[in-house]
Design a protein around this motif. Sequence first.
Motif, PDB file in Angstrom:
ATOM      1  N   GLY A   1       0.815  -1.214   0.000  1.00 44.96           N
ATOM      2  CA  GLY A   1       0.000   0.000   0.000  1.00 44.96           C
ATOM      3  C   GLY A   1       0.847   1.261   0.000  1.00 44.96           C
ATOM      4  O   GLY A   1       0.554   2.224  -0.707  1.00 44.96           O
ATOM      5  N   GLU A   2       1.898   1.226   0.772  1.00 42.80           N
ATOM      6  CA  GLU A   2       2.804   2.387   0.814  1.00 42.80           C
ATOM      7  C   GLU A   2       3.501   2.563  -0.531  1.00 42.80           C
ATOM      8  O   GLU A   2       3.606   3.686  -1.039  1.00 42.80           O
ATOM      9  N   ARG A   3       3.969   1.450  -1.104  1.00 41.14           N
ATOM     10  CA  ARG A   3       4.664   1.562  -2.406  1.00 41.14           C
ATOM     11  C   ARG A   3       3.718   2.120  -3.453  1.00 41.14           C
ATOM     12  O   ARG A   3       4.110   2.899  -4.311  1.00 41.14           O
TER      13      ARG A   3
ATOM     14  N   PHE B   1      -1.704   5.020   0.957  1.00 40.12           N
ATOM     15  CA  PHE B   1      -1.845   5.632   2.292  1.00 40.12           C
ATOM     16  C   PHE B   1      -0.441   5.898   2.841  1.00 40.12           C
ATOM     17  O   PHE B   1       0.555   5.479   2.264  1.00 40.12           O
ATOM     18  N   LEU B   2      -0.422   6.608   3.974  1.00 48.69           N
ATOM     19  CA  LEU B   2       0.815   6.783   4.753  1.00 48.69           C
ATOM     20  C   LEU B   2       0.600   6.011   6.045  1.00 48.69           C
ATOM     21  O   LEU B   2      -0.391   6.244   6.740  1.00 48.69           O
TER      22      LEU B   2
ATOM     23  N   LEU C   1       7.004  -4.825  14.977  1.00 48.71           N
ATOM     24  CA  LEU C   1       6.499  -3.559  14.431  1.00 48.71           C
ATOM     25  C   LEU C   1       7.352  -3.080  13.260  1.00 48.71           C
ATOM     26  O   LEU C   1       6.831  -2.541  12.281  1.00 48.71           O
ATOM     27  N   ALA C   2       8.669  -3.303  13.370  1.00 51.79           N
ATOM     28  CA  ALA C   2       9.560  -2.860  12.297  1.00 51.79           C
ATOM     29  C   ALA C   2       9.306  -3.638  11.019  1.00 51.79           C
ATOM     30  O   ALA C   2       9.538  -3.140   9.917  1.00 51.79           O
ATOM     31  N   GLN C   3       8.807  -4.872  11.153  1.00 51.57           N
ATOM     32  CA  GLN C   3       8.491  -5.658   9.957  1.00 51.57           C
ATOM     33  C   GLN C   3       7.137  -5.276   9.380  1.00 51.57           C
ATOM     34  O   GLN C   3       6.890  -5.431   8.185  1.00 51.57           O
TER      35      GLN C   3
ATOM     36  N   SER D   1      10.414   2.667   4.721  1.00 48.31           N
ATOM     37  CA  SER D   1      10.772   4.091   4.654  1.00 48.31           C
ATOM     38  C   SER D   1      10.343   4.839   5.910  1.00 48.31           C
ATOM     39  O   SER D   1      10.728   5.996   6.116  1.00 48.31           O
ATOM     40  N   ARG D   2       9.574   4.192   6.749  1.00 44.10           N
ATOM     41  CA  ARG D   2       9.061   4.868   7.947  1.00 44.10           C
ATOM     42  C   ARG D   2       9.016   3.880   9.112  1.00 44.10           C
ATOM     43  O   ARG D   2       7.966   3.352   9.488  1.00 44.10           O
TER      44      ARG D   2
END
Lengths: 259, 230
Positions: free
Chosen positions: B149-151, B155-156, B170-172, B177-178
């Motif tokens: 979705g981000e790519r 959405f952000l 959470l990092a996965q 990029s965020r």
Amino acid sequence: MSTPIWTVVGASVMGVAHKAKGLPCQDRAWVHATQDDVIIGIISDGAGSAPRAAQGAEIVVKTFGKALLQVDWTRRMTRDDYLAILGRALTEIEALVWDSALTEGAMVDDYLATVTGFVLCPNHAAAFQVGDGFVVCRENSSEVFDTVIPPKQGEYANSTFFATSPGAVGDLQIWLADEDRRVGFLAASSDGLASISLHCRDATPGQDLFSWYERNLCWSHDPAVAFHDLESLLTNSPEINARVTDDKSLVICKRTQRI
Amino acid sequence: MNQQRETLLPVVLNPEPRCPVLLLLDPSSSMQGVKINQLNEGLRHYVQAVRADEVARFRVETCLVTFGGSVRIARDFETMVDYGEAPTLIARGGTPMGEAIETGLDHLEERKALYRKHGLQYYRPWVFLLTDGEPTDTWERAAQRVHQGERARKFLFFAIGVEGADFGTLAQIAPPSRPPLKLKGLHFAEFFAWLSDSVLTVSRGEIGEQIETDSWDAWGVIPTSSEYSR
């Protein structure tokens, strides 16, 4: 005396934006009911950027009003009939605006104003426009509201066409109700209320809003009472004024009996 | 004269461009006590702040999806015009985070389809995941959807971990990029104040305009490497 077929409410109020800028109300609304149950309504919206727009709106309303009052409404009118009558009125408006401009040392474009109008007879109805107002109707036997005259936008955002401009007859929109259909409700408005009344995608009317008008406005046969109620709504409604800062003109007619 | 008119509010149309905000909130049992109280207080502030802004109240639509024990759409997308009070979340149950993310993203796509159907413009949606734990369900597919979705610029996505959160997972989930941020202590109020300020700024921008929002320093820090490896 028999009960009039139509009840009508109409008002024209200054928008909060105009108030804040010290501008006058540049909308005009005029309604006349004849003894033969004919209602004639004219709304004119002066362009915000035009310094004499209020004057232009006044010229538009008076000229169309005079022209339509002279018509014999006992006979059924065709589209060509309306084109002739309205075309003559637009020609007269063009001349009056030129005269005013010459007299006052102004430009014709100083008087830019639209026109949105209608004629409601017991057995037929018509509406017309040069500009970006709109007219919504409901057939007497139906619950559904339709936009019969949508706003006409110009090439650029916030641009439209004006009844005071030369050649305005080329931008005239005319709608005639079908012969076998009777109008039960008609609302004519300047563009100020378009954003809360018409879906932006296709200019269809918000059904709930126009139903609300039918249920909640004061439908008195006394024009002064009815005018005051609508004027109060348009001036004081927080729901409307949070969304609409422009001048607002609205005339609504309702048939007193469903057939 | 009609003295008792029905309210006009539900019937006037609102053609304003929409700014959709999806909040994925964790009221699982580990949030009991001060954490859930602070979260609820922050939510109330957010609702009040957006409602008070004369532009944002017609543009910002907020959806709350909670995942305490089960996934629930606590509040569907709605502007603040007629929002009423913010819901009060109660801490209980496990943390079905994967299901919550997918439910929220599905709902967001349905909302965007509704905007398009009605000719409404909309800003790029913001999605916030706020959690103090680790998922108790499968989350890998949800993570894939977040990344895709981000790519695709759908959405952000922002992942925010409260003290005790599993930052490794959470990092996965968060887009590369965020990476996830850690809430400073119990700075829920500061987070929701930043959120309301940010959406107010975005909602006043032109569609497509690049918007600069305030820094998140007031409420967030970058997690330490030890917090990533639990």
